[in-house]
Scaffold this motif. Structure first.
Motif, short mmCIF file in Angstrom:
data_model
loop_
_atom_site.label_atom_id
_atom_site.label_comp_id
_atom_site.label_asym_id
_atom_site.label_seq_id
_atom_site.Cartn_x
_atom_site.Cartn_y
_atom_site.Cartn_z
N PRO A 66 47.04 60.76 64.73
CA PRO A 66 45.84 60.12 64.17
C PRO A 66 45.12 60.96 63.11
CG PRO A 66 45.89 59.91 66.56
CD PRO A 66 47.02 60.82 66.19
N VAL A 67 45.05 62.27 63.32
CA VAL A 67 44.35 63.13 62.36
C VAL A 67 45.14 63.21 61.06
CG1 VAL A 67 43.38 65.41 61.95
CG2 VAL A 67 43.35 64.45 64.26
N ALA A 68 46.46 63.38 61.15
CA ALA A 68 47.29 63.42 59.95
C ALA A 68 47.23 62.09 59.20
CB ALA A 68 48.73 63.77 60.32
N CYS A 69 47.22 60.99 59.94
CA CYS A 69 47.13 59.68 59.28
C CYS A 69 45.80 59.50 58.56
CB CYS A 69 47.34 58.56 60.31
SG CYS A 69 49.05 58.36 60.86
N ALA A 70 44.73 59.98 59.16
CA ALA A 70 43.42 59.91 58.49
C ALA A 70 43.43 60.75 57.21
CB ALA A 70 42.32 60.40 59.44
N ALA A 71 44.04 61.93 57.28
CA ALA A 71 44.15 62.76 56.07
C ALA A 71 44.99 62.05 55.01
CB ALA A 71 44.79 64.10 56.43
N ALA A 72 46.04 61.37 55.42
CA ALA A 72 46.90 60.66 54.46
C ALA A 72 46.16 59.49 53.81
CB ALA A 72 48.17 60.17 55.16
N CYS A 73 45.36 58.78 54.58
CA CYS A 73 44.56 57.70 54.00
C CYS A 73 43.63 58.24 52.92
CB CYS A 73 43.74 57.01 55.09
SG CYS A 73 44.69 56.01 56.25
N ALA A 74 42.96 59.35 53.23
CA ALA A 74 42.07 59.97 52.24
C ALA A 74 42.85 60.49 51.05
CB ALA A 74 41.28 61.10 52.90
N THR A 75 44.04 61.02 51.28
CA THR A 75 44.88 61.53 50.19
C THR A 75 45.22 60.42 49.21
OG1 THR A 75 45.85 63.27 51.57
CG2 THR A 75 47.13 62.55 49.65
N ILE A 76 45.64 59.28 49.71
CA ILE A 76 45.97 58.15 48.83
C ILE A 76 44.75 57.70 48.05
CG2 ILE A 76 46.69 55.72 48.82
CD1 ILE A 76 48.55 56.40 51.17
N ASP A 77 43.60 57.65 48.72
CA ASP A 77 42.36 57.26 48.04
C ASP A 77 42.01 58.24 46.92
OD1 ASP A 77 42.13 55.10 49.73
OD2 ASP A 77 40.63 56.04 51.04
N PHE B 295 54.21 60.77 45.99
CA PHE B 295 52.75 60.88 45.90
C PHE B 295 52.27 61.52 44.61
CE2 PHE B 295 53.86 60.24 50.26
CZ PHE B 295 53.01 59.21 50.62
N GLY B 296 52.81 60.99 43.50
CA GLY B 296 52.30 61.34 42.19
C GLY B 296 52.94 62.53 41.53
N ARG B 297 53.78 63.26 42.24
CA ARG B 297 54.33 64.51 41.70
C ARG B 297 55.05 64.30 40.38
NH1 ARG B 297 53.05 69.38 41.42
NH2 ARG B 297 52.17 69.04 43.50
N THR B 298 55.78 63.20 40.22
CA THR B 298 56.57 62.97 39.01
C THR B 298 55.82 62.18 37.94
OG1 THR B 298 57.57 60.92 39.82
CG2 THR B 298 58.70 62.99 40.35
N GLY B 299 54.54 61.90 38.18
CA GLY B 299 53.78 61.12 37.21
C GLY B 299 53.77 59.64 37.52
#
Length: 439
Positions: free
Chosen positions: A308-319, A251-255
């Protein structure tokens, strides 16, 4: 009102975790900062151990969590189905290298590793797994049999090590003078596997090779690309599945979205967690549909995984990572930070090697006279940093490597501030230790 000074003395929290560094009482987090009980703000260069890549409490992630809580809090997936987990799977497929397009969602990195190994053994019908010295894959019993970053993690625990074999991880700093890193380590790992297959285990009994594409707990060690490519080649030749543990590198840590992309090597199975949901517990074992379809129905399951809550947070994280250019920011500012750290290394005898890829940066602290790892000196420096208002964390076999992993939302101003406070702490330590500030 909690008496924070005596909380550990009450024995309510297991000391194995409750006394980890820095054990800092906080009341709030926001963006790049923790806020202590005394109201002081601390610049966080740990991201919750590379978890809150979008920063603390990113508004879009918090909004997604609140919205999901208003509709559905718990699954379990399989008994019911719900939108956030399907949406997340689609978003994940879009950022992962092909053909990794099928997901088993769990709660933690160790669970993702357990799932990856179970899948590999189930599909290949082979018993053994090869991992690498210095790797950290979790502390559950199966994952622990693969973990070798510190021997103390395995003390007094029969972790099934007879089902695993370990090989050396490539250390560029150990490349002999006059040798090309890529050529040397490519040949080295070929010989390592040859010896393993000739003397310890036949290749047709090995289900999987598992590794971190960049060592995390093991000291932020970055291998040569050719080394990873050679391992991929060996696995293909012997019908062995390759597992990447991208729990910390994802998730982007390495660039890049995943370290697999940066090294140009795609595994058969990937284990991901940490940065996936900006601090909520979520992980995934990822493989192609072709592999996943060979995993017998009911042979692996979960109650809380893919919440479901963690998945919603993950969707927003990717966005957020995509829309705010945070992956690119990690690559750009990671290069900038690495150059600044190299400049510090050239001035300060307490600093050994520095290395980094994206915003995953390691600063080795050494005894200047011997060059040996100096975990005690590192802790002194980390305490001084904390006093100055910036939090770093440690890694390495002897606790000698400062782990620098700020949120990917960081800007140059705060990056400069954190590094300058680190230099102040190193300088003070060197003066106190009579090392001399400059080489």
């Amino acid at each position: 009102m909690i008496d924070w000074k005596s909380i550990n003395e009450e024995g309510l929290l297991a000391p194995t975790m409750a006394k980890d560094f820095p054990n800092l009482p906080v009341v709030k987090s926001e963006g790049l900062f923790y806020v202590g009980v005394d109201g002081r703000k601390y610049l966080d260069f740990t991201s919750g151990i590379a978890t809150e890549n979008t920063g603390h409490r990113h508004p879009r992630v918090i909004a997604a969590i609140k919205d999901q809580v208003d509709h559905l809090v718990h699954g379990p997936i399989g008994i019911i189905n719900y939108e956030s987990i399907i949406t997340l799977a689609k978003k994940m497929k879009a950022v992962l290298p092909e053909p990794l397009d099928c997901f088993f969602f769990g709660n933690s990195g160790a669970e993702a590793i357990e799932g990856a190994v179970k899948l590999a053994r189930h599909v290949t019908k082979r018993p053994y797994v090869v991992s690498f010295l210095g790797g950290f894959h979790g502390r559950t019993m199966g994952a622990l049999s693969l973990t070798t970053s510190k021997s103390k993690y395995r003390r007094n625990l029969p972790v099934g090590a007879n089902m695993t074999y370990q090989l050396p991880y490539a250390q560029i700093s150990e490349t002999p003078l006059g040798y090309n890193h890529d050529e040397y380590w490519s040949r080295h790992v070929e010989k390592d596997f040859e010896r393993l297959f000739n003397h310890q285990v036949a290749p047709d009994e090995v289900a999987a090779v598992i590794l971190e594409p960049v060592l995390g707990e093991g000291g932020y060690v970055i291998p040569p690309k050719a080394w990873l490519q050679k391992i991929r080649e060996i696995c293909d030749r012997e019908g062995i599945l390759l597992i990447f543990d991208e729990v910390q590198t994802g998730f982007g840590r390495t660039g890049d979205w995943f370290a697999a992309n940066r090294f140009g090597v795609t595994p058969d199975i990937m284990a991901i967690a940490k940065g996936i949901a900006s601090g909520l517990p979520l992980s995934a074992t990822v493989a192609s549909q072709e592999l996943m379809e060979q995993w017998a129905i009911g042979s692996h399951s979960t109650t809380f995984g893919g919440n479901p809550v963690a998945c919603a947070a993950a969707c927003a994280t990717i966005d957020v990572l995509r829309d705010e250019g945070l992956v690119e920011n990690a690559r750009m500012l990671g290069d900038y930070a690495l150059n600044k750290l190299i400049a510090l290394q050239e001035k300060h005898p307490a600093i050994g090697t520095v290395r980094g890829i994206g915003l995953m940066l390691g600063i080795e602290i050494v005894h200047p006279e011997t060059g040996e790892p100096n975990g005690k000196g590192l802790m002194n420096i980390l305490e001084k940093c904390l006093d100055k208002g910036v939090i770093f964390y440690l890694s390495g076999n002897k606790g000698e490597v400062i782990r620098m992993m700020p949120p990917l939302t960081i800007d140059k101003e705060h990056l400069d501030l954190g590094i300058s406070l680190l230099e102040e702490a190193v300088t003070e330590y060197e003066i106190e230790s009579n090392l001399g500030v400059y080489r």
